[in-house]
Design a protein around this motif. Sequence first.
Motif, mmCIF file in Angstrom:
data_model
loop_
_atom_site.group_PDB
_atom_site.id
_atom_site.type_symbol
_atom_site.label_atom_id
_atom_site.label_comp_id
_atom_site.label_asym_id
_atom_site.label_seq_id
_atom_site.Cartn_x
_atom_site.Cartn_y
_atom_site.Cartn_z
ATOM 1 N N HIS A 101 0.865 -1.421 0.050
ATOM 2 C CA HIS A 101 -0.059 0.160 0.115
ATOM 3 C C HIS A 101 0.882 1.363 -0.021
ATOM 4 O O HIS A 101 1.512 1.752 1.029
ATOM 5 N N ALA A 102 1.294 1.794 -1.441
ATOM 6 C CA ALA A 102 2.022 3.103 -1.241
ATOM 7 C C ALA A 102 1.433 4.389 -1.108
ATOM 8 O O ALA A 102 1.814 5.324 -0.500
ATOM 9 N N SER A 103 0.097 4.404 -1.636
ATOM 10 C CA SER A 103 -0.620 5.606 -1.168
ATOM 11 C C SER A 103 -2.296 5.336 -1.655
ATOM 12 O O SER A 103 -2.362 4.556 -2.414
ATOM 13 N N ASP A 104 -3.117 6.215 -0.936
ATOM 14 C CA ASP A 104 -4.478 6.087 -1.454
ATOM 15 C C ASP A 104 -4.764 6.398 -2.682
ATOM 16 O O ASP A 104 -5.711 5.737 -3.741
ATOM 17 N N GLU A 105 -3.900 7.285 -3.288
ATOM 18 C CA GLU A 105 -4.242 7.594 -4.636
ATOM 19 C C GLU A 105 -3.864 6.627 -5.600
ATOM 20 O O GLU A 105 -4.568 6.198 -6.516
ATOM 21 N N ARG A 106 -2.838 5.731 -5.349
ATOM 22 C CA ARG A 106 -2.406 4.486 -6.175
ATOM 23 C C ARG A 106 -3.430 3.375 -6.135
ATOM 24 O O ARG A 106 -3.831 2.713 -6.891
ATOM 25 N N ASP A 107 -3.773 3.282 -4.875
ATOM 26 C CA ASP A 107 -4.891 2.075 -4.664
ATOM 27 C C ASP A 107 -6.235 2.625 -5.343
ATOM 28 O O ASP A 107 -6.879 1.708 -5.804
ATOM 29 N N SER A 108 -6.593 3.902 -5.158
ATOM 30 C CA SER A 108 -7.718 4.258 -5.699
ATOM 31 C C SER A 108 -7.774 4.151 -7.326
ATOM 32 O O SER A 108 -8.835 3.738 -8.156
ATOM 33 N N THR A 109 -6.715 4.380 -7.958
ATOM 34 C CA THR A 109 -6.247 4.306 -9.382
ATOM 35 C C THR A 109 -6.492 2.584 -9.754
ATOM 36 O O THR A 109 -7.184 2.377 -10.701
ATOM 37 N N MET A 110 -5.933 2.078 -8.677
ATOM 38 C CA MET A 110 -5.958 0.578 -9.373
ATOM 39 C C MET A 110 -7.239 -0.011 -9.186
ATOM 40 O O MET A 110 -7.488 -0.811 -9.909
ATOM 41 N N LEU A 111 -8.053 0.426 -8.154
ATOM 42 C CA LEU A 111 -9.548 0.185 -8.198
ATOM 43 C C LEU A 111 -10.217 0.334 -9.592
ATOM 44 O O LEU A 111 -11.035 -0.532 -10.068
ATOM 45 N N GLN A 112 -10.078 1.653 -9.928
ATOM 46 C CA GLN A 112 -10.682 2.067 -11.346
ATOM 47 C C GLN A 112 -9.969 0.946 -12.556
ATOM 48 O O GLN A 112 -10.753 0.737 -13.316
ATOM 49 N N ILE A 113 -8.854 0.594 -12.258
ATOM 50 C CA ILE A 113 -8.214 -0.400 -13.532
ATOM 51 C C ILE A 113 -8.939 -1.719 -13.286
ATOM 52 O O ILE A 113 -9.192 -2.237 -14.035
ATOM 53 N N ILE A 114 -9.118 -1.986 -12.112
ATOM 54 C CA ILE A 114 -9.803 -3.218 -11.974
ATOM 55 C C ILE A 114 -11.143 -3.524 -12.454
ATOM 56 O O ILE A 114 -11.418 -4.391 -13.298
ATOM 57 N N VAL A 115 -11.949 -2.357 -11.931
ATOM 58 C CA VAL A 115 -13.458 -2.318 -12.331
ATOM 59 C C VAL A 115 -13.432 -2.326 -13.809
ATOM 60 O O VAL A 115 -14.106 -2.863 -14.398
ATOM 61 N N SER A 116 -12.770 -1.039 -14.119
ATOM 62 C CA SER A 116 -13.066 -0.609 -15.736
ATOM 63 C C SER A 116 -12.245 -1.419 -16.661
ATOM 64 O O SER A 116 -12.692 -1.858 -17.531
ATOM 65 N N GLY A 117 -11.121 -1.559 -16.591
ATOM 66 C CA GLY A 117 -10.307 -2.281 -17.476
ATOM 67 C C GLY A 117 -10.454 -3.673 -17.293
ATOM 68 O O GLY A 117 -10.326 -4.302 -18.322
ATOM 69 N N ILE A 118 -10.336 -4.609 -16.220
ATOM 70 C CA ILE A 118 -10.220 -5.899 -16.032
ATOM 71 C C ILE A 118 -11.574 -6.558 -16.134
ATOM 72 O O ILE A 118 -11.862 -7.228 -16.961
ATOM 73 N N VAL A 119 -12.522 -5.898 -15.411
ATOM 74 C CA VAL A 119 -13.809 -6.414 -15.417
ATOM 75 C C VAL A 119 -14.519 -6.206 -16.699
ATOM 76 O O VAL A 119 -15.191 -7.030 -17.414
ATOM 77 N N LEU A 120 -14.341 -4.774 -16.859
ATOM 78 C CA LEU A 120 -15.551 -4.355 -18.013
ATOM 79 C C LEU A 120 -14.468 -4.369 -19.449
ATOM 80 O O LEU A 120 -15.289 -4.271 -20.331
ATOM 81 N N GLY A 121 -13.436 -4.536 -19.310
ATOM 82 C CA GLY A 121 -12.338 -4.752 -20.505
ATOM 83 C C GLY A 121 -12.232 -3.345 -21.183
ATOM 84 O O GLY A 121 -12.178 -3.449 -22.403
ATOM 85 N N ILE A 122 -12.421 -2.390 -20.474
ATOM 86 C CA ILE A 122 -12.160 -0.649 -21.195
ATOM 87 C C ILE A 122 -10.954 -0.338 -20.955
ATOM 88 O O ILE A 122 -10.139 -0.473 -20.110
ATOM 89 N N ARG A 123 -10.183 -0.303 -22.216
ATOM 90 C CA ARG A 123 -8.571 0.207 -22.304
ATOM 91 C C ARG A 123 -8.468 1.503 -21.973
ATOM 92 O O ARG A 123 -9.159 2.395 -22.561
ATOM 93 N N ASP A 124 -7.677 2.097 -20.760
ATOM 94 C CA ASP A 124 -7.313 3.517 -20.887
ATOM 95 C C ASP A 124 -6.093 3.491 -20.153
ATOM 96 O O ASP A 124 -5.643 3.630 -19.157
ATOM 97 N N PRO A 125 -5.251 3.963 -21.410
ATOM 98 C CA PRO A 125 -3.854 3.840 -20.809
ATOM 99 C C PRO A 125 -3.447 5.138 -19.904
ATOM 100 O O PRO A 125 -2.421 5.151 -19.144
ATOM 101 N N GLY A 126 -4.459 6.065 -19.758
ATOM 102 C CA GLY A 126 -4.300 7.199 -18.969
ATOM 103 C C GLY A 126 -4.171 6.714 -17.294
ATOM 104 O O GLY A 126 -3.601 7.388 -16.529
ATOM 105 N N LEU A 127 -5.221 5.643 -17.169
ATOM 106 C CA LEU A 127 -5.244 5.228 -15.939
ATOM 107 C C LEU A 127 -3.880 4.642 -15.615
ATOM 108 O O LEU A 127 -3.348 4.879 -14.432
ATOM 109 N N TRP A 128 -3.254 3.883 -16.215
ATOM 110 C CA TRP A 128 -1.886 2.975 -15.924
ATOM 111 C C TRP A 128 -0.912 4.211 -15.971
ATOM 112 O O TRP A 128 -0.169 3.963 -14.842
ATOM 113 N N ALA A 129 -0.879 5.320 -16.568
ATOM 114 C CA ALA A 129 -0.052 6.431 -16.443
ATOM 115 C C ALA A 129 -0.158 6.975 -14.888
ATOM 116 O O ALA A 129 0.847 7.125 -14.251
ATOM 117 N N ARG A 130 -1.438 7.379 -14.575
ATOM 118 C CA ARG A 130 -1.784 7.899 -13.313
ATOM 119 C C ARG A 130 -1.387 6.972 -12.090
ATOM 120 O O ARG A 130 -0.887 7.349 -11.282
#
Length: 141
Positions: A101-130
């Motif tokens: 757990h590095a920061s709440d911002e990192r984990d908040s972004t990872m949550l969005q990656i998991i829900v949008s990117g992994i579960v829904l399959g939405i590609r968003d390179p901006g999320l990975w950069a963030r």
Amino acid sequence: MTTDEPVKRTSLRRWEPIAAPIPLTVLPERTWTDEEWQRIRLGHRSRGDDKWNVFVEDHRLYAQRARTGRGIYEVEFGPASEGGWRITEALVESDSEFHPHASDERDSTMLQIIVSGIVLGIRDPGLWARWREAGGVPRLA
């Protein structure tokens, strides 16, 4: 997951709750549509390349590492005032043996990656950069 059969806690080989949960103070700002929420509720079983299993009970999403079965995130969804669904509360594993757990911002972004990117399959390179800017290490994706 590609079928309409939801992933359930009982359908997973292993499941362990978060050992040392702490609340996230930074939550994703994204709102998911009603249609996306219906797909999120089906969950996701890792196919080996993404490393996450996700299941939903009522309005609570559980994200675990597929290899270990260890719970990392526990998230409450609620209706958004403008329509759709938002994350209203989130817990994250704070034991560094299981999750860095590095920061709440990192984990908040990872949550969005998991829900949008992994579960829904939405590609968003901006999320990975963030996520990387917030201290994420590529091997954890």
